[in-house]
Design a protein around this motif. Structure first.
Motif, PDB file in Angstrom:
ATOM      1  N   TYR A 282     -34.930  -2.349 -33.512  1.00 57.95           N
ATOM      2  CA  TYR A 282     -34.673  -1.504 -34.671  1.00 57.95           C
ATOM      3  C   TYR A 282     -35.897  -0.587 -34.964  1.00 57.95           C
ATOM      4  CZ  TYR A 282     -30.895  -4.499 -35.734  1.00 57.95           C
ATOM      5  OH  TYR A 282     -29.637  -5.207 -35.532  1.00 57.95           O
ATOM      6  N   PHE A 283     -35.742   0.751 -35.086  1.00 58.23           N
ATOM      7  CA  PHE A 283     -36.724   1.976 -35.438  1.00 58.23           C
ATOM      8  C   PHE A 283     -36.569   2.311 -36.785  1.00 58.23           C
ATOM      9  CE2 PHE A 283     -39.285   5.438 -35.529  1.00 58.23           C
ATOM     10  CZ  PHE A 283     -40.253   5.436 -34.851  1.00 58.23           C
ATOM     11  N   VAL A 284     -37.282   1.858 -37.777  1.00 57.17           N
ATOM     12  CA  VAL A 284     -36.961   2.353 -39.010  1.00 57.17           C
ATOM     13  C   VAL A 284     -38.431   2.862 -39.691  1.00 57.17           C
ATOM     14  CG1 VAL A 284     -36.330   1.284 -41.183  1.00 57.17           C
ATOM     15  CG2 VAL A 284     -35.851   0.002 -39.209  1.00 57.17           C
TER      16      VAL A 284
ATOM     17  N   ASP B 259     -35.071 -13.223 -32.783  1.00 54.08           N
ATOM     18  CA  ASP B 259     -34.806 -12.587 -31.641  1.00 54.08           C
ATOM     19  C   ASP B 259     -34.850 -10.752 -31.801  1.00 54.08           C
ATOM     20  OD1 ASP B 259     -34.686 -14.792 -30.112  1.00 54.08           O
ATOM     21  OD2 ASP B 259     -32.646 -14.679 -30.297  1.00 54.08           O
ATOM     22  N   ASN B 260     -34.633 -10.476 -33.080  1.00 54.96           N
ATOM     23  CA  ASN B 260     -34.923  -8.966 -33.167  1.00 54.96           C
ATOM     24  C   ASN B 260     -36.196  -8.640 -33.147  1.00 54.96           C
ATOM     25  OD1 ASN B 260     -32.006  -8.582 -33.938  1.00 54.96           O
ATOM     26  ND2 ASN B 260     -32.152  -9.040 -36.051  1.00 54.96           N
ATOM     27  N   LYS B 261     -36.143  -7.289 -32.921  1.00 51.97           N
ATOM     28  CA  LYS B 261     -37.546  -6.755 -33.057  1.00 51.97           C
ATOM     29  C   LYS B 261     -37.418  -5.404 -34.249  1.00 51.97           C
ATOM     30  CE  LYS B 261     -40.830  -6.565 -29.822  1.00 51.97           C
ATOM     31  NZ  LYS B 261     -41.372  -6.195 -28.508  1.00 51.97           N
ATOM     32  N   ILE B 262     -38.136  -5.200 -34.892  1.00 45.47           N
ATOM     33  CA  ILE B 262     -38.240  -4.161 -36.005  1.00 45.47           C
ATOM     34  C   ILE B 262     -39.581  -3.386 -35.771  1.00 45.47           C
ATOM     35  CG2 ILE B 262     -37.792  -3.316 -38.289  1.00 45.47           C
ATOM     36  CD1 ILE B 262     -36.818  -7.090 -37.325  1.00 45.47           C
TER      37      ILE B 262
ATOM     38  N   LEU C  62     -44.707  -9.826 -44.471  1.00 41.02           N
ATOM     39  CA  LEU C  62     -43.589 -10.026 -43.769  1.00 41.02           C
ATOM     40  C   LEU C  62     -43.812 -10.177 -41.927  1.00 41.02           C
ATOM     41  CD1 LEU C  62     -40.337 -10.273 -43.657  1.00 41.02           C
ATOM     42  CD2 LEU C  62     -40.319  -7.870 -43.390  1.00 41.02           C
ATOM     43  N   ALA C  63     -44.618  -9.180 -41.655  1.00 40.29           N
ATOM     44  CA  ALA C  63     -44.819  -9.194 -39.977  1.00 40.29           C
ATOM     45  C   ALA C  63     -45.485 -10.584 -39.671  1.00 40.29           C
ATOM     46  CB  ALA C  63     -45.672  -7.757 -39.745  1.00 40.29           C
ATOM     47  N   ALA C  64     -46.517 -10.722 -40.637  1.00 39.08           N
ATOM     48  CA  ALA C  64     -47.339 -12.119 -40.244  1.00 39.08           C
ATOM     49  C   ALA C  64     -46.469 -13.129 -40.564  1.00 39.08           C
ATOM     50  CB  ALA C  64     -48.540 -11.976 -41.198  1.00 39.08           C
ATOM     51  N   LYS C  65     -45.438 -13.346 -41.245  1.00 42.04           N
ATOM     52  CA  LYS C  65     -44.752 -14.463 -41.758  1.00 42.04           C
ATOM     53  C   LYS C  65     -43.665 -14.668 -40.389  1.00 42.04           C
ATOM     54  CE  LYS C  65     -41.153 -16.106 -44.721  1.00 42.04           C
ATOM     55  NZ  LYS C  65     -40.383 -15.759 -45.850  1.00 42.04           N
ATOM     56  N   ASN C  66     -43.122 -13.641 -40.111  1.00 42.70           N
ATOM     57  CA  ASN C  66     -42.065 -13.574 -39.188  1.00 42.70           C
ATOM     58  C   ASN C  66     -42.155 -13.329 -37.627  1.00 42.70           C
ATOM     59  OD1 ASN C  66     -40.272 -14.333 -41.508  1.00 42.70           O
ATOM     60  ND2 ASN C  66     -38.937 -12.688 -41.318  1.00 42.70           N
ATOM     61  N   GLY C  67     -43.145 -12.552 -37.612  1.00 40.30           N
ATOM     62  CA  GLY C  67     -43.653 -12.415 -36.183  1.00 40.30           C
ATOM     63  C   GLY C  67     -42.548 -11.502 -35.161  1.00 40.30           C
ATOM     64  N   ASN C  68     -41.711 -10.945 -36.090  1.00 43.54           N
ATOM     65  CA  ASN C  68     -40.963  -9.874 -35.217  1.00 43.54           C
ATOM     66  C   ASN C  68     -40.766  -8.534 -35.687  1.00 43.54           C
ATOM     67  OD1 ASN C  68     -39.273 -10.437 -37.512  1.00 43.54           O
ATOM     68  ND2 ASN C  68     -37.439 -11.131 -36.444  1.00 43.54           N
TER      69      ASN C  68
ATOM     70  N   ASP D 230     -39.231  -1.589 -24.841  1.00 43.54           N
ATOM     71  CA  ASP D 230     -38.335  -1.085 -23.800  1.00 43.54           C
ATOM     72  C   ASP D 230     -36.934  -0.944 -24.263  1.00 43.54           C
ATOM     73  OD1 ASP D 230     -37.404  -0.492 -21.089  1.00 43.54           O
ATOM     74  OD2 ASP D 230     -36.810  -2.415 -20.706  1.00 43.54           O
ATOM     75  N   GLY D 231     -36.785   0.023 -24.847  1.00 44.42           N
ATOM     76  CA  GLY D 231     -35.563   0.591 -25.212  1.00 44.42           C
ATOM     77  C   GLY D 231     -35.375   0.224 -27.083  1.00 44.42           C
ATOM     78  N   ILE D 232     -34.587   1.022 -27.542  1.00 40.13           N
ATOM     79  CA  ILE D 232     -34.164   0.984 -29.231  1.00 40.13           C
ATOM     80  C   ILE D 232     -32.696   0.837 -29.057  1.00 40.13           C
ATOM     81  CG2 ILE D 232     -34.515   2.052 -31.273  1.00 40.13           C
ATOM     82  CD1 ILE D 232     -37.106   3.139 -30.365  1.00 40.13           C
ATOM     83  N   ASP D 233     -32.276  -0.003 -30.101  1.00 38.53           N
ATOM     84  CA  ASP D 233     -31.024  -0.025 -30.248  1.00 38.53           C
ATOM     85  C   ASP D 233     -30.458   0.858 -31.431  1.00 38.53           C
ATOM     86  OD1 ASP D 233     -29.551  -2.467 -28.563  1.00 38.53           O
ATOM     87  OD2 ASP D 233     -31.438  -3.031 -28.950  1.00 38.53           O
TER      88      ASP D 233
END
Length: 253
Positions: A6-8, A29-32, A48-54, A81-84
């Motif tokens: 996701y690109f937000v 498995d998500n990447k934001i 949030l980034a430090a806690k979840n790692g994704n 490699d690509g954005i959903d």
């Protein structure tokens, strides 16, 4: 569950942060890819980034051609490699002025951030979205941009800039339909973000009769972000080109 990317935009607080948090918590498995004008000040986002790692935080000033031009290199740095899904959330709302009184610079600021920036960012992301089959484009709009459900209170440049964004959503939904894109505008509701609370107070100054209505429909950023994310998750081919409300109903253009 297969993860998605996701690109937000505009994720340091409010609705953008809550959408990021929702997808980050939904699956490891998500990447934001979460953008912020100044990540050094985005404390909750960094936590949030430090806690979840994704969650990958990148700098993006959506009004800067130079910053938008660096999107490819920023994505390369984090190995994307690509954005959903692209969620165009970054916006401003500070034009609670009658049309007859609204200065030129206020119009231009709102058009630049709310109408043009989401499209200019999309132009850079387009090739990355084509690498995936999901191809969802979600533009966070506003009920203030609805011509059919017009509320007679001064929002001038803000309302007009969101109506202009809605036009682009409709046009893109036709342009990109054959490539399998689902393009929608989404109203996040009346939300008690910093921006929303400021808007609430300004609207009540100009239109005191709307105070009870605004209070009755107001929702929290977490409620809005969660429900908007669920709208995104449930998008179908037949939703392409629609203006949707956060509660999964259709909003009139």
């Amino acid at each position: 569950m297969t993860g998605q990317t996701y690109f937000v935009t505009g994720t340091n607080r409010g609705i953008g942060f809550e959408i990021t948090k929702y997808y980050s918590n939904l699956s490891k498995d998500n990447k934001i890819i979460a953008t912020a004008r100044d990540p050094s000040k985005a404390d909750k986002l960094k936590e949030l980034a430090a806690k979840n790692g994704n969650v990958e935080i990148i700098t993006l000033e959506t009004t800067s051609d130079k910053s938008i031009g660096l999107i490819d290199s920023e994505l390369a740095k984090i190995g994307v490699d690509g954005i959903d899904v692209y969620v165009a959330n970054a916006a401003i709302s500070d034009s609670y002025i009658n049309v007859i009184d609204c200065p030129k610079e206020v119009w231009l600021d709102h058009y630049t951030v709310n109408s043009l920036a989401p499209i200019l960012v999309l132009q850079k992301l387009y090739k990355h979205l084509l690498k995936k089959e999901t191809r969802k484009l979600v533009f966070i709009s506003s009920g203030a941009g609805s011509l059919t459900r017009f509320v007679p209170t001064p929002v001038s440049a803000y309302g007009q800039s969101k109506a202009a964004l809605n036009f682009s959503v409709l046009e893109l939904s036709h342009e990109l339909k054959q490539e399998g894109f689902k393009v929608v505008a989404v109203s996040p509701g009346v939300v008690s973000t910093d921006m929303g609370n400021h808007g609430h107070s300004e609207i009540v100054k100009n239109s005191p009769h709307l105070e009870d209505l605004l209070k009755s429909v107001s929702i929290t950023p977490e409620e809005s972000g969660t429900q908007v994310a669920q709208v995104i998750d449930n998008l179908k081919e037949e939703d392409n080109g629609k203006f949707l409300n956060y509660d999964h109903t259709e909003y009139p253009y």
